[in-house]
Design an enzyme around this catalytic site. Structure first.
Site, PDB file in Angstrom:
ATOM      1  N   TYR A  78       0.836  -1.203   0.000  1.00  0.00           N
ATOM      2  CA  TYR A  78       0.000   0.000   0.000  1.00  0.00           C
ATOM      3  C   TYR A  78       0.870   1.252   0.000  1.00  0.00           C
ATOM      4  O   TYR A  78       1.539   1.561   0.988  1.00  0.00           O
ATOM      5  CB  TYR A  78      -0.931   0.031   1.209  1.00  0.00           C
ATOM      6  CG  TYR A  78      -1.970  -1.068   1.247  1.00  0.00           C
ATOM      7  CD1 TYR A  78      -2.304  -1.800   0.110  1.00  0.00           C
ATOM      8  CD2 TYR A  78      -2.644  -1.356   2.431  1.00  0.00           C
ATOM      9  CE1 TYR A  78      -3.266  -2.794   0.154  1.00  0.00           C
ATOM     10  CE2 TYR A  78      -3.616  -2.357   2.477  1.00  0.00           C
ATOM     11  CZ  TYR A  78      -3.914  -3.075   1.345  1.00  0.00           C
ATOM     12  OH  TYR A  78      -4.861  -4.067   1.390  1.00  0.00           O
ATOM     13  N   PRO A  80     -15.862  -3.851   1.479  1.00  0.00           N
ATOM     14  CA  PRO A  80     -17.277  -4.101   1.792  1.00  0.00           C
ATOM     15  C   PRO A  80     -18.204  -3.051   1.194  1.00  0.00           C
ATOM     16  O   PRO A  80     -19.412  -3.281   1.105  1.00  0.00           O
ATOM     17  CB  PRO A  80     -17.302  -4.051   3.324  1.00  0.00           C
ATOM     18  CG  PRO A  80     -16.181  -3.125   3.678  1.00  0.00           C
ATOM     19  CD  PRO A  80     -15.105  -3.417   2.669  1.00  0.00           C
TER      20      PRO A  80
END
Length: 336
Positions: free
Chosen positions: A62, A210
């Site tokens: 990341y 999500p």
């Protein structure tokens, strides 16, 4: 929609790992979805932990380590307050859609030391294999991770996007605390093999994306999607797919309006409903760049959707157009 009588303050995943019922997705601390100021990122992360999101998820890839370095600034004085997870396995070279995977023992040992150095800590609470290496038996990778547990560098082992069979083979080597895979209203393939295996083995679940990489919130602006934004590499973010899937998003927004909550809260509340229904311990990890979004997401842990709304949402995944990954072999469904 109803509210729970009390806010859940902790959830125990597998292997005795206890975390907050919602985590913070640390990819949002990097420019993957557009520019972000590191100090602003730290303020949002600090607010998340102050608010009870003590489960922080990151990865070496990341921002090429930027996420871990930002988290280090917070945990310099608050390490004991958080459950810290990182990941290895996706090679740093190239961009989204152009990276390789490594899971050999030497790489596992190399990357844990690099992550611990960036995070300025002596251990991780959870260390995931970010993607399963097709050229290295998972038994070798998990065996190396088990050595890290023995050495005290990590407390628990996780796997991201394993198949049900890979999860079973891994658990035969060492207890697995958590599976991290994409799981949402529109991405439900893990329910066929991975979720049942996790339940059988007592492994917790950490759903990533999500909110469908912001799409399920209804706030995604495709006119602002540039080449620097990683989402343009994903099939569901092509113009044709976005147009074809708009009626699905409209349905999510309609349910949110009827339930008097936000679309993001609907998406998260749906996941919590799945966890309760299946008897599966889970902690979703939405990412956010803004404190108000952190608060919005956290509130979803205390929302219970009506059965009729859940049923409407359950019907949406079968209608979705385009795959969730740029490479089917990188996710469990592509190998099952």
């Amino acid at each position: 929609m109803t509210s729970s009588p009390a806010i859940q303050t902790a959830v125990t995943l597998g292997d005795g790992l206890t975390v907050s019922p919602q985590g913070y997705g640390g990819m949002s601390l990097t420019p993957v979805y557009g520019p972000i100021d590191p100090d602003d990122a730290l303020r949002t992360l600090t607010h998340a932990v102050d608010s009870g999101l003590t489960f922080i998820d990151t990865a070496n890839v990341y921002g090429k380590g930027l996420s871990e370095r930002t988290i280090a600034r917070l945990i310099a004085t608050r390490r004991d307050e958080v459950q810290l997870a990182s990941k290895f396995g996706i090679l740093l070279g190239g961009g989204i859609g152009a990276r390789g995977i490594r899971g050999d023992r030497a790489y596992v040992f190399e990357q844990i030391d690099l992550s611990l150095a960036r995070l300025a800590t002596d251990h991780l609470d959870l260390y995931y294999q970010h993607r399963v290496d097709p050229d290295v038996p998972i038994e070798e990778t998990v065996g190396a991770l088990a050595e890290l547990v023995q050495a005290g560098k990590i407390r628990h082992i996780g796997l991201s996007e394993p198949t049900g069979d890979e999860l079973r083979r891994a658990a035969a080597i060492h207890p697995i605390a958590a599976v991290q895979s994409e799981w949402s209203i529109i991405s439900r393939d893990v329910e066929r093999h991975v979720v049942p295996t996790a339940i059988e083995l007592g492994v917790g679940f950490v759903p990533y994306s999500p909110l469908g990489r912001q799409w399920l919130t209804g706030r995604f602006d495709r006119s602002a999607l540039t080449d620097a934004d990683g989402r343009h590499k994903f099939p569901r973010f092509t113009p044709d797919a976005l147009a074809a899937n708009q009626p699905i998003l409209d349905e999510v927004i309609a349910v949110a309006r009827e339930a008097a909550v936000s679309p993001a809260q609907v998406a998260l509340a749906w996941l919590y409903d799945k966890g309760r229904t299946l008897g599966l311990a889970l902690s979703p990890i939405p990412g956010s760049r803004f404190t108000e979004r952190v608060d919005e997401n956290l509130a979803a842990a205390n929302i219970r959707l009506d059965a009729a709304h859940v049923a409407r949402l359950d019907a949406l995944a079968d209608r979705i157009v385009a795959a969730r990954s740029f490479n089917p072999q990188w996710v469990s469904a592509g190998r099952e």
